[in-house]
Design a protein around this motif. Structure first.
Motif, PDB file in Angstrom:
ATOM      1  N   ILE A  57      -6.348   4.967 -23.794  1.00  0.00           N
ATOM      2  CA  ILE A  57      -6.462   6.027 -24.812  1.00  0.00           C
ATOM      3  C   ILE A  57      -7.528   7.057 -24.435  1.00  0.00           C
ATOM      4  CG2 ILE A  57      -7.088   6.492 -27.233  1.00  0.00           C
ATOM      5  CD1 ILE A  57      -5.875   3.714 -27.905  1.00  0.00           C
ATOM      6  N   ARG A  58      -8.641   6.593 -23.878  1.00  0.00           N
ATOM      7  CA  ARG A  58      -9.793   7.490 -23.672  1.00  0.00           C
ATOM      8  C   ARG A  58      -9.963   7.956 -22.228  1.00  0.00           C
ATOM      9  NH1 ARG A  58     -12.462   7.322 -28.510  1.00  0.00           N
ATOM     10  NH2 ARG A  58     -14.372   8.225 -27.754  1.00  0.00           N
ATOM     11  N   GLY A  59      -9.154   7.423 -21.321  1.00  0.00           N
ATOM     12  CA  GLY A  59      -9.215   7.888 -19.936  1.00  0.00           C
ATOM     13  C   GLY A  59      -9.958   6.931 -19.014  1.00  0.00           C
TER      14      GLY A  59
ATOM     15  N   SER B  97      -7.954  17.799 -30.604  1.00  0.00           N
ATOM     16  CA  SER B  97      -7.532  18.006 -29.197  1.00  0.00           C
ATOM     17  C   SER B  97      -8.679  18.449 -28.289  1.00  0.00           C
ATOM     18  CB  SER B  97      -6.398  19.037 -29.131  1.00  0.00           C
ATOM     19  OG  SER B  97      -5.327  18.646 -29.944  1.00  0.00           O
ATOM     20  N   CYS B  98      -9.828  17.825 -28.430  1.00  0.00           N
ATOM     21  CA  CYS B  98     -10.968  18.204 -27.584  1.00  0.00           C
ATOM     22  C   CYS B  98     -10.705  17.830 -26.130  1.00  0.00           C
ATOM     23  CB  CYS B  98     -12.229  17.486 -28.059  1.00  0.00           C
ATOM     24  SG  CYS B  98     -12.743  18.010 -29.687  1.00  0.00           S
ATOM     25  N   GLY B  99     -11.412  18.497 -25.247  1.00  0.00           N
ATOM     26  CA  GLY B  99     -11.276  18.212 -23.826  1.00  0.00           C
ATOM     27  C   GLY B  99     -12.168  19.130 -23.021  1.00  0.00           C
TER      28      GLY B  99
ATOM     29  N   THR C  80     -21.044  10.379 -30.957  1.00  0.00           N
ATOM     30  CA  THR C  80     -20.948  10.609 -29.515  1.00  0.00           C
ATOM     31  C   THR C  80     -19.957   9.622 -28.910  1.00  0.00           C
ATOM     32  OG1 THR C  80     -22.200  10.446 -27.424  1.00  0.00           O
ATOM     33  CG2 THR C  80     -23.016   9.138 -29.246  1.00  0.00           C
ATOM     34  N   ASN C  81     -19.424   9.971 -27.734  1.00  0.00           N
ATOM     35  CA  ASN C  81     -18.591   8.976 -27.047  1.00  0.00           C
ATOM     36  C   ASN C  81     -19.436   8.078 -26.149  1.00  0.00           C
ATOM     37  OD1 ASN C  81     -18.887  10.326 -24.498  1.00  0.00           O
ATOM     38  ND2 ASN C  81     -17.186  11.687 -25.007  1.00  0.00           N
ATOM     39  N   GLY C  82     -20.722   8.334 -26.096  1.00  0.00           N
ATOM     40  CA  GLY C  82     -21.651   7.434 -25.406  1.00  0.00           C
ATOM     41  C   GLY C  82     -21.670   7.543 -23.895  1.00  0.00           C
TER      42      GLY C  82
ATOM     43  N   THR D 168     -21.507  16.344 -34.564  1.00  0.00           N
ATOM     44  CA  THR D 168     -20.328  15.861 -33.868  1.00  0.00           C
ATOM     45  C   THR D 168     -19.801  16.949 -32.940  1.00  0.00           C
ATOM     46  OG1 THR D 168     -18.185  14.761 -34.209  1.00  0.00           O
ATOM     47  CG2 THR D 168     -18.721  16.549 -35.730  1.00  0.00           C
ATOM     48  N   GLY D 169     -18.641  16.681 -32.321  1.00  0.00           N
ATOM     49  CA  GLY D 169     -18.012  17.651 -31.434  1.00  0.00           C
ATOM     50  C   GLY D 169     -16.525  17.386 -31.442  1.00  0.00           C
ATOM     51  N   GLY D 170     -15.997  17.507 -30.274  1.00  0.00           N
ATOM     52  CA  GLY D 170     -16.460  17.468 -28.906  1.00  0.00           C
ATOM     53  C   GLY D 170     -17.552  16.435 -28.661  1.00  0.00           C
ATOM     54  N   GLU D 171     -18.145  16.548 -27.503  1.00  0.00           N
ATOM     55  CA  GLU D 171     -19.224  15.629 -27.151  1.00  0.00           C
ATOM     56  C   GLU D 171     -20.556  16.364 -27.262  1.00  0.00           C
ATOM     57  OE1 GLU D 171     -19.890  12.498 -26.777  1.00  0.00           O
ATOM     58  OE2 GLU D 171     -21.917  13.145 -26.304  1.00  0.00           O
TER      59      GLU D 171
ATOM     60  N   LEU E 141     -15.501  21.116 -26.988  1.00  0.00           N
ATOM     61  CA  LEU E 141     -15.647  20.697 -25.590  1.00  0.00           C
ATOM     62  C   LEU E 141     -15.991  19.212 -25.518  1.00  0.00           C
ATOM     63  CD1 LEU E 141     -17.580  23.632 -23.916  1.00  0.00           C
ATOM     64  CD2 LEU E 141     -15.311  22.792 -23.296  1.00  0.00           C
ATOM     65  N   CYS E 142     -15.297  18.510 -24.647  1.00  0.00           N
ATOM     66  CA  CYS E 142     -15.566  17.081 -24.480  1.00  0.00           C
ATOM     67  C   CYS E 142     -15.284  16.702 -23.037  1.00  0.00           C
ATOM     68  CB  CYS E 142     -14.701  16.259 -25.432  1.00  0.00           C
ATOM     69  SG  CYS E 142     -15.184  14.511 -25.473  1.00  0.00           S
ATOM     70  N   ASN E 143     -16.018  15.744 -22.516  1.00  0.00           N
ATOM     71  CA  ASN E 143     -15.739  15.260 -21.161  1.00  0.00           C
ATOM     72  C   ASN E 143     -14.544  14.308 -21.153  1.00  0.00           C
ATOM     73  OD1 ASN E 143     -17.538  13.556 -22.637  1.00  0.00           O
ATOM     74  ND2 ASN E 143     -17.884  12.361 -20.800  1.00  0.00           N
ATOM     75  N   LEU E 144     -14.135  13.823 -22.331  1.00  0.00           N
ATOM     76  CA  LEU E 144     -12.941  12.968 -22.412  1.00  0.00           C
ATOM     77  C   LEU E 144     -11.783  13.761 -23.013  1.00  0.00           C
ATOM     78  CD1 LEU E 144     -14.448   9.587 -23.726  1.00  0.00           C
ATOM     79  CD2 LEU E 144     -14.311  10.431 -21.376  1.00  0.00           C
ATOM     80  N   GLU E 145     -10.596  13.198 -22.903  1.00  0.00           N
ATOM     81  CA  GLU E 145      -9.396  13.805 -23.523  1.00  0.00           C
ATOM     82  C   GLU E 145      -8.583  12.691 -24.166  1.00  0.00           C
ATOM     83  OE1 GLU E 145      -7.475  17.464 -21.361  1.00  0.00           O
ATOM     84  OE2 GLU E 145      -8.131  16.042 -19.835  1.00  0.00           O
ATOM     85  N   CYS E 146      -9.078  12.150 -25.255  1.00  0.00           N
ATOM     86  CA  CYS E 146      -8.422  10.993 -25.879  1.00  0.00           C
ATOM     87  C   CYS E 146      -7.041  11.376 -26.395  1.00  0.00           C
ATOM     88  CB  CYS E 146      -9.276  10.465 -27.016  1.00  0.00           C
ATOM     89  SG  CYS E 146     -10.931  10.019 -26.476  1.00  0.00           S
ATOM     90  N   THR E 147      -6.139  10.418 -26.313  1.00  0.00           N
ATOM     91  CA  THR E 147      -4.751  10.711 -26.671  1.00  0.00           C
ATOM     92  C   THR E 147      -4.542  10.837 -28.183  1.00  0.00           C
ATOM     93  OG1 THR E 147      -4.217   8.358 -26.671  1.00  0.00           O
ATOM     94  CG2 THR E 147      -3.811   9.565 -24.623  1.00  0.00           C
ATOM     95  N   HIS E 148      -5.587  10.508 -28.975  1.00  0.00           N
ATOM     96  CA  HIS E 148      -5.451  10.614 -30.433  1.00  0.00           C
ATOM     97  C   HIS E 148      -6.403  11.640 -31.031  1.00  0.00           C
ATOM     98  CE1 HIS E 148      -9.216   8.738 -30.411  1.00  0.00           C
ATOM     99  NE2 HIS E 148      -8.855   7.473 -30.585  1.00  0.00           N
ATOM    100  N   CYS E 149      -7.067  12.444 -30.200  1.00  0.00           N
ATOM    101  CA  CYS E 149      -8.116  13.329 -30.730  1.00  0.00           C
ATOM    102  C   CYS E 149      -7.517  14.334 -31.722  1.00  0.00           C
ATOM    103  CB  CYS E 149      -8.806  14.069 -29.593  1.00  0.00           C
ATOM    104  SG  CYS E 149     -10.213  15.037 -30.158  1.00  0.00           S
ATOM    105  N   PHE E 150      -8.003  14.318 -32.959  1.00  0.00           N
ATOM    106  CA  PHE E 150      -7.338  15.131 -33.990  1.00  0.00           C
ATOM    107  C   PHE E 150      -7.677  16.613 -33.885  1.00  0.00           C
ATOM    108  CE2 PHE E 150     -10.920  15.679 -36.791  1.00  0.00           C
ATOM    109  CZ  PHE E 150     -11.667  14.516 -36.691  1.00  0.00           C
TER     110      PHE E 150
HETATM  111  S1  SF4 Z   1     -14.410  11.454 -27.338  1.00  0.00           S
HETATM  112 FE1  SF4 Z   1     -14.036  12.156 -29.437  1.00  0.00          FE
HETATM  113  S2  SF4 Z   1     -14.116  14.397 -29.321  1.00  0.00           S
HETATM  114 FE2  SF4 Z   1     -13.875  13.641 -27.208  1.00  0.00          FE
HETATM  115  S3  SF4 Z   1     -11.652  13.717 -26.850  1.00  0.00           S
HETATM  116 FE3  SF4 Z   1     -12.197  11.636 -27.565  1.00  0.00          FE
HETATM  117  S4  SF4 Z   1     -11.857  11.680 -29.804  1.00  0.00           S
HETATM  118 FE4  SF4 Z   1     -11.968  13.821 -29.088  1.00  0.00          FE
END
Ligand code: SF4
Ligand code: SF4
Length: 298
Positions: free
Chosen positions: A145-147, A43-45, A104-106, A77-80, A32-41
């Motif tokens: 990339i990160r939204g 695929s968190c979101g 963290t994504n901060g 780590t996570g996700g966030e 689980l993540c509050n972001l959805e980065c286009t490179h997340c290996f």
């Molecule tokens: S912040 Fe990290 S865990 Fe969250 S979507 Fe981006 S790369 Fe993935």
């Protein structure tokens, strides 16, 4: 993305020994993540609960086990991780056992949370460190990339950590040619100085062609995998899987990179994972060619 290894190829797949278990990773944020980065290996979101967040009780089980196995340091780590409702209790619990690095994504670190983190650090004999992930020192390039708004929120989080006396390490997935590393590093250090980080440090990571990056760029191709020959001039125990394991709420995996790959699940607990692991996944190729480690010290 996964790779089918033919029987005839098995003999050439090297195995990484577990030299000593020094580091325990914990997938506290799940996927689980509050972001959805286009490179997340992985695929968190906000909607990906494939790997559940760890509960405090699950973390404590692994900590007890890790102590008897001689683990020296911990990474979460996570996700966030700051989405986890028990995050502060989890931080306190881990710091009873050893040094802790928080990835963290901060973007969730408010001034109030940063103050609480300072209190937790002040009450612990072990260091609490942060690694904040971003993509670029320029807002548009980062947010592509990160939204939307991820840059401004991460800058706020970094500032709050700095205000509380922490020096977060900025981690960036390389989106430029490796030859430009020197020039990019200088600009990232300048960015951290401008945000009043007391001791600016950065860590550049390679992209893994998995998850979102595989979808958005390309998956690994058949040539990209390791063989015995890859380790003729490279000490295989330099790979992070020779000295660490990754705990989740649903078992223990070989490493953080393959945490959503069923073949990388080595056991129900750490004890069951104290054995060599075959480097059959193409992501192992990236580790080999980049000498990559997720730890902070390189
Ligand atoms: S912040 Fe990290 S865990 Fe969250 S979507 Fe981006 S790369 Fe993935
Ligand atoms: S992906 Fe990297 S860290 Fe994970 S098992 Fe392969 S070589 Fe080891």
């Amino acid at each position: 993305m996964d790779t089918q290894i033919k029987n005839s190829d098995k003999k050439i797949i090297p195995e990484v020994p577990l030299k000593s278990l020094e580091t325990l990773w914990l997938q506290v944020g799940g996927t689980l993540c509050n972001l959805e980065c286009t490179h997340c290996f992985i695929s968190c979101g906000p909607k990906n609960d494939t790997i559940a967040m760890m509960t405090l009780s699950q973390v404590e089980d692994r900590l007890e086990e890790s102590e008897s196995l001689g683990v020296k340091d911990y990474y979460i780590t996570g996700g966030e991780v700051f989405i986890n409702p028990e995050i502060f209790e989890i931080l306190v619990a881990i710091l009873r056992y050893g040094p802790l690095d928080v990835l963290t994504n901060g973007t969730k670190i408010t001034a109030e949370k940063a103050r609480r983190l300072r209190e937790i650090q002040n009450a612990s004999a072990h260091p609490l460190r942060f690694r904040v992930s971003m993509e670029n020192f320029e807002e548009a390039a980062n947010d592509a990339i990160r939204g939307k708004n991820s840059y401004s929120k991460a800058v706020t989080g970094i500032g709050n950590l700095a205000q509380a006396g922490f020096s977060p390490i900025l981690t960036i997935t390389r989106s430029w040619e490796e030859e430009q590393d020197g020039e990019m590093k200088l600009q990232f250090i300048e960015f951290l100085r401008a945000n009043r980080v007391p001791q600016p440090q950065i860590k550049i990571l390679p992209g893994f062609m998995l998850g979102k990056l595989a979808e958005n760029e390309r998956p690994y191709n058949v040539e990209e995998r390791v063989t015995q020959a890859c380790f003729e001039n490279f000490d295989i125990t330099q790979l992070q899987c020779a000295t660490s394991r990754m705990a989740t709420g649903e078992g223990v995996y070989v490493c953080p990179i393959l945490v959503d790959n069923p073949r990388a699940r080595m056991g129900n607990n750490i004890e069951e994972t104290l054995r060599p692991f075959p480097l059959a996944h193409p992501a192992c190729y990236t580790c080999r060619v980049t000498g990559m480690t997720c730890k902070s010290s390189t």
